[in-house]
Design a protein around this motif. Structure first.
Motif, PDB file in Angstrom:
ATOM      1  N   ASP A  88      26.605  93.061  55.450  1.00 28.07           N
ATOM      2  CA  ASP A  88      28.052  92.971  55.260  1.00 28.07           C
ATOM      3  C   ASP A  88      28.675  92.009  56.266  1.00 28.07           C
ATOM      4  OD1 ASP A  88      28.174  94.685  53.097  1.00 28.07           O
ATOM      5  OD2 ASP A  88      28.657  96.435  54.312  1.00 28.07           O
ATOM      6  N   GLU A  89      28.181  92.060  57.485  1.00 30.45           N
ATOM      7  CA  GLU A  89      28.676  91.201  58.548  1.00 30.45           C
ATOM      8  C   GLU A  89      27.555  90.283  59.028  1.00 30.45           C
ATOM      9  OE1 GLU A  89      31.808  91.001  59.856  1.00 30.45           O
ATOM     10  OE2 GLU A  89      32.485  92.479  58.388  1.00 30.45           O
ATOM     11  N   VAL A  90      27.887  89.070  59.334  1.00 28.39           N
ATOM     12  CA  VAL A  90      26.916  88.132  59.899  1.00 28.39           C
ATOM     13  C   VAL A  90      26.828  88.395  61.399  1.00 28.39           C
ATOM     14  CG1 VAL A  90      26.393  85.702  60.318  1.00 28.39           C
ATOM     15  CG2 VAL A  90      27.455  86.386  58.168  1.00 28.39           C
ATOM     16  N   PRO A  91      25.645  88.605  61.936  1.00 29.04           N
ATOM     17  CA  PRO A  91      25.520  88.766  63.386  1.00 29.04           C
ATOM     18  C   PRO A  91      25.954  87.464  64.071  1.00 29.04           C
ATOM     19  CG  PRO A  91      23.496  89.398  62.253  1.00 29.04           C
ATOM     20  CD  PRO A  91      24.376  88.733  61.250  1.00 29.04           C
ATOM     21  N   TRP A  92      27.037  87.514  64.800  1.00 29.62           N
ATOM     22  CA  TRP A  92      27.599  86.291  65.375  1.00 29.62           C
ATOM     23  C   TRP A  92      27.026  86.014  66.751  1.00 29.62           C
ATOM     24  CZ3 TRP A  92      30.246  83.043  62.429  1.00 29.62           C
ATOM     25  CH2 TRP A  92      30.704  81.881  63.041  1.00 29.62           C
ATOM     26  N   THR A 132      20.424  82.558  65.123  1.00 26.47           N
ATOM     27  CA  THR A 132      19.828  83.891  65.159  1.00 26.47           C
ATOM     28  C   THR A 132      18.708  84.010  64.112  1.00 26.47           C
ATOM     29  OG1 THR A 132      21.303  84.809  63.485  1.00 26.47           O
ATOM     30  CG2 THR A 132      22.090  84.844  65.792  1.00 26.47           C
ATOM     31  N   PRO A 133      17.878  85.023  64.241  1.00 23.97           N
ATOM     32  CA  PRO A 133      16.888  85.267  63.182  1.00 23.97           C
ATOM     33  C   PRO A 133      17.558  85.475  61.816  1.00 23.97           C
ATOM     34  CG  PRO A 133      16.276  86.477  65.150  1.00 23.97           C
ATOM     35  CD  PRO A 133      17.651  85.909  65.401  1.00 23.97           C
ATOM     36  N   TYR A 134      18.743  86.094  61.818  1.00 23.52           N
ATOM     37  CA  TYR A 134      19.480  86.266  60.560  1.00 23.52           C
ATOM     38  C   TYR A 134      19.818  84.896  59.965  1.00 23.52           C
ATOM     39  CZ  TYR A 134      22.813  88.044  57.143  1.00 23.52           C
ATOM     40  OH  TYR A 134      23.468  88.346  55.970  1.00 23.52           O
ATOM     41  N   VAL A 159      19.447  79.303  53.127  1.00 18.33           N
ATOM     42  CA  VAL A 159      19.697  79.068  51.699  1.00 18.33           C
ATOM     43  C   VAL A 159      21.009  79.736  51.279  1.00 18.33           C
ATOM     44  CG1 VAL A 159      18.837  79.496  49.362  1.00 18.33           C
ATOM     45  CG2 VAL A 159      17.272  78.734  51.149  1.00 18.33           C
ATOM     46  N   THR A 160      21.256  80.929  51.778  1.00 23.70           N
ATOM     47  CA  THR A 160      22.516  81.618  51.472  1.00 23.70           C
ATOM     48  C   THR A 160      23.691  80.765  51.919  1.00 23.70           C
ATOM     49  OG1 THR A 160      21.452  83.774  51.758  1.00 23.70           O
ATOM     50  CG2 THR A 160      23.866  83.717  51.887  1.00 23.70           C
ATOM     51  N   TYR A 161      23.625  80.248  53.133  1.00 26.51           N
ATOM     52  CA  TYR A 161      24.711  79.424  53.655  1.00 26.51           C
ATOM     53  C   TYR A 161      24.907  78.173  52.801  1.00 26.51           C
ATOM     54  CZ  TYR A 161      24.178  82.262  57.934  1.00 26.51           C
ATOM     55  OH  TYR A 161      24.102  83.285  58.847  1.00 26.51           O
ATOM     56  N   MET A 162      23.820  77.552  52.407  1.00 28.30           N
ATOM     57  CA  MET A 162      23.941  76.351  51.566  1.00 28.30           C
ATOM     58  C   MET A 162      24.571  76.686  50.221  1.00 28.30           C
ATOM     59  SD  MET A 162      20.555  74.063  52.334  1.00 28.30           S
ATOM     60  CE  MET A 162      19.365  75.374  52.212  1.00 28.30           C
ATOM     61  N   ARG A 163      24.173  77.803  49.647  1.00 27.00           N
ATOM     62  CA  ARG A 163      24.723  78.189  48.352  1.00 27.00           C
ATOM     63  C   ARG A 163      26.213  78.490  48.451  1.00 27.00           C
ATOM     64  NH1 ARG A 163      21.227  82.761  45.797  1.00 27.00           N
ATOM     65  NH2 ARG A 163      22.377  82.184  43.919  1.00 27.00           N
ATOM     66  N   CYS A 189      32.547  90.288  53.454  1.00 28.17           N
ATOM     67  CA  CYS A 189      31.168  89.776  53.448  1.00 28.17           C
ATOM     68  C   CYS A 189      31.167  88.292  53.094  1.00 28.17           C
ATOM     69  CB  CYS A 189      30.343  90.577  52.453  1.00 28.17           C
ATOM     70  SG  CYS A 189      28.624  90.060  52.317  1.00 28.17           S
ATOM     71  N   TRP A 190      31.884  87.940  52.040  1.00 29.43           N
ATOM     72  CA  TRP A 190      31.968  86.531  51.618  1.00 29.43           C
ATOM     73  C   TRP A 190      32.585  85.677  52.723  1.00 29.43           C
ATOM     74  CZ3 TRP A 190      36.613  83.833  50.928  1.00 29.43           C
ATOM     75  CH2 TRP A 190      36.457  82.536  50.448  1.00 29.43           C
ATOM     76  N   GLU A 191      33.683  86.154  53.291  1.00 27.59           N
ATOM     77  CA  GLU A 191      34.374  85.410  54.340  1.00 27.59           C
ATOM     78  C   GLU A 191      33.487  85.208  55.571  1.00 27.59           C
ATOM     79  OE1 GLU A 191      38.883  85.596  55.875  1.00 27.59           O
ATOM     80  OE2 GLU A 191      37.754  87.436  56.192  1.00 27.59           O
ATOM     81  N   ALA A 192      32.758  86.250  55.963  1.00 25.10           N
ATOM     82  CA  ALA A 192      31.875  86.167  57.138  1.00 25.10           C
ATOM     83  C   ALA A 192      30.759  85.149  56.914  1.00 25.10           C
ATOM     84  CB  ALA A 192      31.283  87.540  57.452  1.00 25.10           C
ATOM     85  N   HIS A 193      30.169  85.160  55.734  1.00 19.92           N
ATOM     86  CA  HIS A 193      29.076  84.220  55.454  1.00 19.92           C
ATOM     87  C   HIS A 193      29.586  82.787  55.318  1.00 19.92           C
ATOM     88  CE1 HIS A 193      26.805  87.897  54.965  1.00 19.92           C
ATOM     89  NE2 HIS A 193      25.726  87.146  55.144  1.00 19.92           N
TER      90      HIS A 193
END
Length: 93
Positions: free
Chosen positions: A11-15, A20-22, A28-32, A65-69
């Protein structure tokens, strides 16, 4: 190195100010997410397809979730990529 092209997301991106490992497992998620933003896609559709969230059933959770990513994806393109390049350069020396 193989990458999961459709990983599950938190739900949240570890900032962090570091990669980070995340992040490594979600390039790929970030690119999409960035491609969808560039193409003018509706955030709810992106959340459903890329983030595996239901914007109708959980609109607030899904939006966060969308905003964080998306925020982390922008950080990766403006700052994070430099750290990736620096690590690659350091490993070659």
């Amino acid at each position: 190195m193989s990458r999961n092209l459709d990983p599950e997301v938190a739900d949240e991106v570890p900032w962090s100010d570091k990669i980070t490992p995340y992040d490594e497992s979600h390039y790929v998620t970030y690119m999409r997410v960035l491609d969808a933003e560039r193409d003018g896609a509706d955030w709810q559709e992106v959340a459903r397809i890329v983030l595996h969230r239901d914007p109708v059933a959980e609109p607030e959770r899904t939006y966060r979730c969308w905003e964080a990513h998306l925020k982390r994806a922008h950080w990766m393109t403006h700052t994070g990529y430099r750290r990736i390049l620096r690590n690659e350069r350091d490993s070659l020396q």
